[in-house]
Structure formats: structure tokens, C-alpha cells
Design an enzyme around this catalytic site. Structure first.
Site, PDB file in Angstrom:
ATOM      1  N   HIS A  51       9.331  53.243  94.459  1.00 53.08           N
ATOM      2  CA  HIS A  51       8.758  51.984  94.951  1.00 53.08           C
ATOM      3  C   HIS A  51       7.339  52.156  95.505  1.00 53.08           C
ATOM      4  O   HIS A  51       6.435  51.405  95.170  1.00 53.08           O
ATOM      5  CB  HIS A  51       9.639  51.373  96.049  1.00 53.08           C
ATOM      6  N   GLU A 109      12.210  49.770 106.981  1.00 55.19           N
ATOM      7  CA  GLU A 109      13.518  49.118 106.997  1.00 55.19           C
ATOM      8  C   GLU A 109      14.132  49.270 108.383  1.00 55.19           C
ATOM      9  O   GLU A 109      13.997  50.326 109.004  1.00 55.19           O
ATOM     10  CB  GLU A 109      14.447  49.763 105.969  1.00 55.19           C
ATOM     11  N   ASP A 118      14.234  58.817  97.523  1.00 56.44           N
ATOM     12  CA  ASP A 118      14.867  57.506  97.417  1.00 56.44           C
ATOM     13  C   ASP A 118      13.848  56.393  97.144  1.00 56.44           C
ATOM     14  O   ASP A 118      14.056  55.565  96.269  1.00 56.44           O
ATOM     15  CB  ASP A 118      15.646  57.207  98.709  1.00 56.44           C
ATOM     16  N   ARG A 123      35.565  52.233  85.951  1.00 56.86           N
ATOM     17  CA  ARG A 123      36.722  53.105  86.044  1.00 56.86           C
ATOM     18  C   ARG A 123      37.960  52.397  86.575  1.00 56.86           C
ATOM     19  O   ARG A 123      39.028  52.510  86.058  1.00 56.86           O
ATOM     20  CB  ARG A 123      36.389  54.241  87.003  1.00 56.86           C
ATOM     21  N   LYS A 128      17.429  53.739  88.957  1.00 58.14           N
ATOM     22  CA  LYS A 128      17.026  54.910  89.708  1.00 58.14           C
ATOM     23  C   LYS A 128      18.243  55.523  90.396  1.00 58.14           C
ATOM     24  O   LYS A 128      19.213  54.792  90.586  1.00 58.14           O
ATOM     25  CB  LYS A 128      15.942  54.561  90.712  1.00 58.14           C
ATOM     26  N   LYS A 161      13.829  54.473 107.604  1.00 59.30           N
ATOM     27  CA  LYS A 161      14.997  53.679 107.998  1.00 59.30           C
ATOM     28  C   LYS A 161      15.004  53.609 109.518  1.00 59.30           C
ATOM     29  O   LYS A 161      14.485  54.492 110.194  1.00 59.30           O
ATOM     30  CB  LYS A 161      16.280  54.373 107.546  1.00 59.30           C
ATOM     31  N   HIS A 211      13.153  48.135  91.078  1.00 59.73           N
ATOM     32  CA  HIS A 211      13.278  46.701  91.387  1.00 59.73           C
ATOM     33  C   HIS A 211      12.085  46.161  92.173  1.00 59.73           C
ATOM     34  O   HIS A 211      11.868  44.959  92.205  1.00 59.73           O
ATOM     35  CB  HIS A 211      14.617  46.385  92.069  1.00 59.73           C
ATOM     36  N   LYS A 214       9.575  42.121  92.179  1.00 59.77           N
ATOM     37  CA  LYS A 214       9.304  41.225  93.310  1.00 59.77           C
ATOM     38  C   LYS A 214       8.034  40.419  93.011  1.00 59.77           C
ATOM     39  O   LYS A 214       7.025  40.982  92.590  1.00 59.77           O
ATOM     40  CB  LYS A 214       9.137  42.042  94.603  1.00 59.77           C
TER      41      LYS A 214
HETATM   42  C1  BG6 Z   1      16.562  51.021  97.217  1.00 64.10           C
HETATM   43  C2  BG6 Z   1      16.831  52.201  98.106  1.00 64.10           C
HETATM   44  O1  BG6 Z   1      15.949  51.420  96.028  1.00 64.10           O
HETATM   45  O2  BG6 Z   1      15.722  50.096  97.891  1.00 64.10           O
HETATM   46  C3  BG6 Z   1      17.406  51.783  99.429  1.00 64.10           C
HETATM   47  O3  BG6 Z   1      17.741  53.095  97.460  1.00 64.10           O
HETATM   48  C4  BG6 Z   1      16.557  50.710 100.061  1.00 64.10           C
HETATM   49  O4  BG6 Z   1      17.555  52.894 100.299  1.00 64.10           O
HETATM   50  C5  BG6 Z   1      16.275  49.583  99.073  1.00 64.10           C
HETATM   51  O5  BG6 Z   1      17.236  50.217 101.196  1.00 64.10           O
HETATM   52  C6  BG6 Z   1      15.329  48.558  99.645  1.00 64.10           C
HETATM   53  O6  BG6 Z   1      15.198  47.483  98.766  1.00 64.10           O
HETATM   54  P1  BG6 Z   1      14.706  46.063  99.277  1.00 64.10           P
HETATM   55  O7  BG6 Z   1      14.536  45.259  98.033  1.00 64.10           O
HETATM   56  O8  BG6 Z   1      15.773  45.553 100.200  1.00 64.10           O
HETATM   57  O9  BG6 Z   1      13.426  46.289 100.003  1.00 64.10           O
END
Ligand code: BG6
Length: 506
Positions: free
Chosen positions: A261, A237, A256, A61, A169, A359, A199, A203
Site C-alpha cells: 500500500h 490505524e 503487511d 474447505r 496479497k 497499529k 486494494h 480507493k
Molecule cells: C490490509 C492489511 O492490507 O490493509 C491490514 O493486511 C490493514 O493489516 C488493512 O489493517 C487496512 O486497510 P484499510 O482499507 O482499512 O485501510
């Protein structure tokens, strides 16, 4: 890089390089693109894995005032976040391939220009119609962009060129919206052209779960309810929600990361051996596991959610979730979720899978821990084995990527005392090459056309089925508080204690 005509593209021992193609990134000035996509594209260029005819088309945008300014932005992203060292010559060559197109998602003119640019790439860059569209945009913008792609005929390449779409996602926010989103994407692209990114599957250590299980004889015979007591999957995290308040408060930990994941990690840990290592065979096995997931009848006790309050992390005072900028004081969004799931198959009947994520936990760590049953009989005096725990096999996804085995060993001395010890495999010590970033691997796979590491729509729908039930149960209830820097709310500890177990302290 010049491609070798003698190279068999199926030969995984050789670096895989895609055919000449364009990568169109919608939302190219957004956070994900700056921190992950642009750096990963630079890393691929640096490793010589992009084809000679490659073009990065950025659509966003914001008007950056033309290619020059966008190039500056992209350069600083690569400099700040790429995994491999920044090399001016590599950047220059990549920068020559970048085209920035400003436009909004409902702007017919912008999309007409994009369609024309893609057609022109044949003469300007020697790219014969191959293009992947990366939707790095908020889900609310998916319909507009997909409709524009359809309207302009960009979903199919002229002259036999391939077209693919990459969906980031969140894939919806519940089962219903995921079904709708899948239907929308499928109405524009054929199923084999759709790449849904999780993602975590990119890994290296997650892929190693499959290598560990299916390339060895050692583990598979005991990978079942006869020997396994329970499985713990942790994604912890230390960070808070950063600048994503708007997104996070509507989403919460379960939607999330649990929906995608963690459930994907569970599927990888629990699935049967695929007949081959191709996309279809692996997806089929994962679908079976996700379709067999169950929640205990007494969900109240086995689905715990929490929200962090102010506390201390790494010697610094951090504020509570409801004091974060942009978060309403009355927010009931969870920043922690722990749940016990079952997998209703012969292999896993009766084995609890405990999943947790949060978190502002003490540290960043993701692991899959398989906890084995205790030996049925110990021919030692009871006191000699008082400190002997369960054997464990822990796949450390990040950081310190590797595998740890915990088992009993004799303590040196005259008594037959047995205590737990660890045996470690560390990626960093066994291999000289550092692991590619997940996005490097996944973007390359999209350009090559390898869908092995991308979940199919059924996997996503089964995952939402579980999350919907959790959300339904949690709805209207307040999450339990936990102090930032602690391992989550006390209720999550009690959940395991009730089963006579303890969470691992990674
Ligand atoms: C994302 C989430 O998909 O993955 C985030 O939206 C999260 O909230 C992140 O922090 C963590 O990814 P990674 O690869 O740093 O473990």
C-alpha cells in the site's frame, strides 16, 4: 440489467457492465471474503453493475452442508458489511446465482466438479466460458490451487471465453518468494490474465491523486525537487491485530502494508505523467519509480520499527502486542515502521520521502502530504512570519476523503502578520454520490478486464527489493516500544528531527 448494444464499453461516463461471466472465489468462507468480497459483490448487484448472466461460485474447505447454508452466511455478510442498503429483492436475485462447492485445495474430485460446473454454466446460466478465479486463500495454498486449475484445464476457457486469476496479497514474503510466486502464476496464466490486488489502488482518493496531478495545470509545475521539500506518506490505524495473530506475527508492518500500500502510494505520488490512462502506460511509469527507490546509506537512523505496548485508546485500556492472544511473549515483530526513501530521478533527487505506518496509533488515517519549501524571501518583519510554516498539499485518502491545502494568510488587524490557514476540498461535500468501496471497483475491473489499477510483477519485485534490505537490517534487533495511543516510538520522531523536520499530526 439488460446491456445496451449501442453502448461503447470504452465510454467511462456510462456505467461499465461486464460480459456474462462467473466469479470463482477460493476461500469464500474466509475473513476477507466475508467482510469485503461478498459485500462488494452484493453492492455491485445493487448498483446494477453485474451482467444478467452472472454466477458466484464459492469454493472452500469447510462443508457448509450445501448451497442453502452458504447462502445464509453470504446474506449475513452482505447485511453486515455492504456499503449500500440491503434490499431483499436484489439479494434474492443474487442468491439464485450462488453455487457453493465444498472441497479442499488438494482434492482432485472437488476441482473436477468445479471444472464441470464451469462447463455447465453455458447451458444453466448462459455464461460462455468467461470466468475469474479469486485466490482469497493463504499464500501457502497458492501452488496447490494453481496446479489444480492447470490440471483441470480451467486456465483457458472453452470456445474463446476469457479466464483470469486474481491474486491477493501478500505476494510472497521476500523478493525470492515473490519471483517464485510470479513464475508459478505465469506458468498457468498468461501475464495479461493475472490481476494482483492491492486494494489501496481501488480507493477513490488514491485515483484522485492522478486526477489532481494530471488533470490540472496548478500542481504539476511545482511537483518536483525545486519546490518540494519532502513528502510524508502516513497510513495509521487505531486497531490492533484483531484475530490475525498467526498471520501478523509472521508478517509485521513492513511486509503487511509498507511493501504494497505505502509504496504504491509513493509510486502514484512520484510517477511521471503516463502517455495515456491505460494499464500498460500507468504501470510503466510506476515501475520506473519503484525501480529508482533508494535507502539512505545510514539505514540504522532512517529505518525505525516499533511494537506497541499497553496504553489507552479512545478512553479504553488496550493491551500490548505481546499480550495479544496468539502472540509469543518474545515476539520481535514490528507493528510500526517508518522509513526514509529517496527516488533517484531528476525530478526527485534530494527529496526525502518519509513513510510510516502503525497499529494502535491514535486514529485511523491515511494521507499523502507534499510539503513545499519555504518562500525564498519574505518581505515582512521576522516576527510577523514567526508562525508561518511550509505550504502543504495533503491528499486525505481516508477518512474524510479530500484534499487540504495549507498556506500563509494575513491575520486580520493592522500588522502584516502572516499565519497558516487551510483550504479544504471534501468529497462528501462536492459530490452527492458516495465513493464505491475499493473491492467493488477492483472486482468490477477484473470482470471487465481493465488492469489499470493492478500492480504488475515488476512493481512487486522492486518493492520487495527495498523491504528485503530493511528486513535484513532489522533482523535480530528488537523493535522500539511505543505506547498504544501514541504516534509511534520516539526514535521515529528523532529520525525527522535529525533532518530538521517534524511528522505531521493528521
Ligand atoms: C490490509 C492489511 O492490507 O490493509 C491490514 O493486511 C490493514 O493489516 C488493512 O489493517 C487496512 O486497510 P484499510 O482499507 O482499512 O485501510
Amino acid at each position: 440489467m439488460i446491456s445496451n448494444p449501442l453502448r461503447d464499453p470504452r465510454d467511462r461516463r456510462l456505467p461499465r457492465v461486464p460480459e456474462a461471466c462467473a466469479l470463482v472465489v477460493f476461500g469464500v468462507t474466509g475473513d476477507l471474503s466475508r467482510k469485503k468480497l461478498i459485500p462488494a459483490i452484493y453492492d455491485l448487484a445493487n448498483r446494477g453493475l453485474l451482467p444478467p448472466g452472472f454466477c458466484l461460485l464459492g469454493y472452500a474447505r469447510r462443508d457448509w452442508g450445501g448451497d442453502g447454508d452458504f447462502e445464509q452466511l453470504a446474506r449475513s455478510c452482505a447485511q453486515a458489511h455492504a456499503r449500500t442498503p440491503f434490499r431483499e429483492d436484489v439479494w434474492r436475485r443474487l442468491a439464485e446465482t450462488i453455487i457453493f462447492l465444498p472441497g479442499s485445495f488438494d482434492d482432485d474430485e472437488g476441482f473436477d466438479t468445479l471444472a464441470q460446473t464451469l462447463l455447465d454454466l453455458e447451458s444453466t446460466h448462459g455464461i460462455p466460458g468467461n470466468a475469474a478465479f479469486y485466490l482469497s486463500i493463504p499464500p501457502a495454498a497458492f501452488p496447490a490451487v494453481l496446479k489444480q486449475i492447470e490440471r483441470t484445464g480451467m486456465a483457458s476457457g472453452k470456445g474463446g471465453g476469457w479466464r483470469r486469476v486474481v491474486v491477493e496479497k501478500p505476494f510472497g514474503h521476500d523478493l525470492q518468494s515473490a519471483v517464485e510466486l510470479n513464475a508459478l502464476v505465469d506458468s498457468v496464466f498468461s501475464a495479461d490474465a493475472v490481476y494482483r490486488i492491492d486494494h489501496y489502488l481501488g480507493k477513490e482518493t488514491v485515483q484522485n491523486l492522478m486526477a489532481l496531478r494530471f488533470a490540472n495545470t496548478l500542481f504539476e509545475p511545482i511537483w518536483n525537487s525545486r519546490y518540494v521539500d519532502s513528502v510524508q506518506i502516513t497510513m495509521a490505524e487505531d486497531v490492533g491485530i484483531g484475530t490475525r495473530a498467526g498471520f501478523y506475527d509472521k508478517t509485521g508492518a513492513a511486509r503487511d502494508v509498507l511493501q504494497n500500500h505505502l509504496l504504491q502510494l509513493l509510486a502514484m505520488a512520484a510517477m511521471e505523467e503516463p502517455v495515456s490512462f491505460d494499464a500498460e502506460s500507468i504501470r510503466v511509469e510506476k515501475v520506473k519509480i519503484l525501480g529508482a527507490l533508494s535507502l539512505p546509506p545510514d539505514s540504522k537512523r532512517y529505518a525505525i520499527r516499533g511494537q506497541y505496548e499497553q496504553g489507552w485508546l479512545a478512553g479504553e485500556r488496550v493491551r500490548g502486542y505481546r499480550d495479544e492472544e496468539g502472540i509469543p511473549k518474545s515476539s520481535k515483530t514490528e507493528t510500526y515502521a517508518a522509513v526514509r526513501l529517496g527516488v533517484e530521478t531528476r525530478r526527485w533527487a534530494g527529496v526525502p520521502f518519509y513513510l510510516r505506518t502503525g497499529k494502535r496509533l491514535p486514529r485511523r488515517t491515511t494521507e499523502v502530504a507534499v510539503i513545499f519549501k519555504k518562500a525564498p524571501h519574505l518581505p515582512f518583519a521576522e516576527t510577523d512570519t514567526a508562525e508561518l510554516g511550509h505550504n502543504q498539499l495533503v491528499v486525505r485518502v481516508q477518512p474524510d476523503e479530500g484534499v487540504t491545502m495549507r498556506f500563509g494568510s494575513k491575520v486580520p488587524g493592522t500588522a502584516m502578520e502572516v499565519r497558516d490557514v487551510s483550504m479544504d476540498f471534501l468529497y462528501g461535500e462536492s459530490f452527492t454520490e458516495s465513493s464505491p468501496e475499493a473491492y467493488e471497483r477492483l472486482i468490477l475491473d477484473v470482470l471487465i478486464g481493465d488492469a489499470t489499477l493492478f500492480p504488475r510483477n515488476k512493481e512487486i519485485e522492486y518493492s520487495w527489493r527495498i523491504i528485503d534490505r530493511l528486513e535484513e537490517f532489522w533482523s535480530g534487533r528488537k523493535p522500539y516500544p511505543y505506547r498504544a495511543g501514541d504516534w509511534g516510538p520516539a526514535e521515529a520522531e528523532q529520525m525527522l528531527a535529525r533532518d530538521g523536520r517534524l511528522w505531521r499530526r493528521p
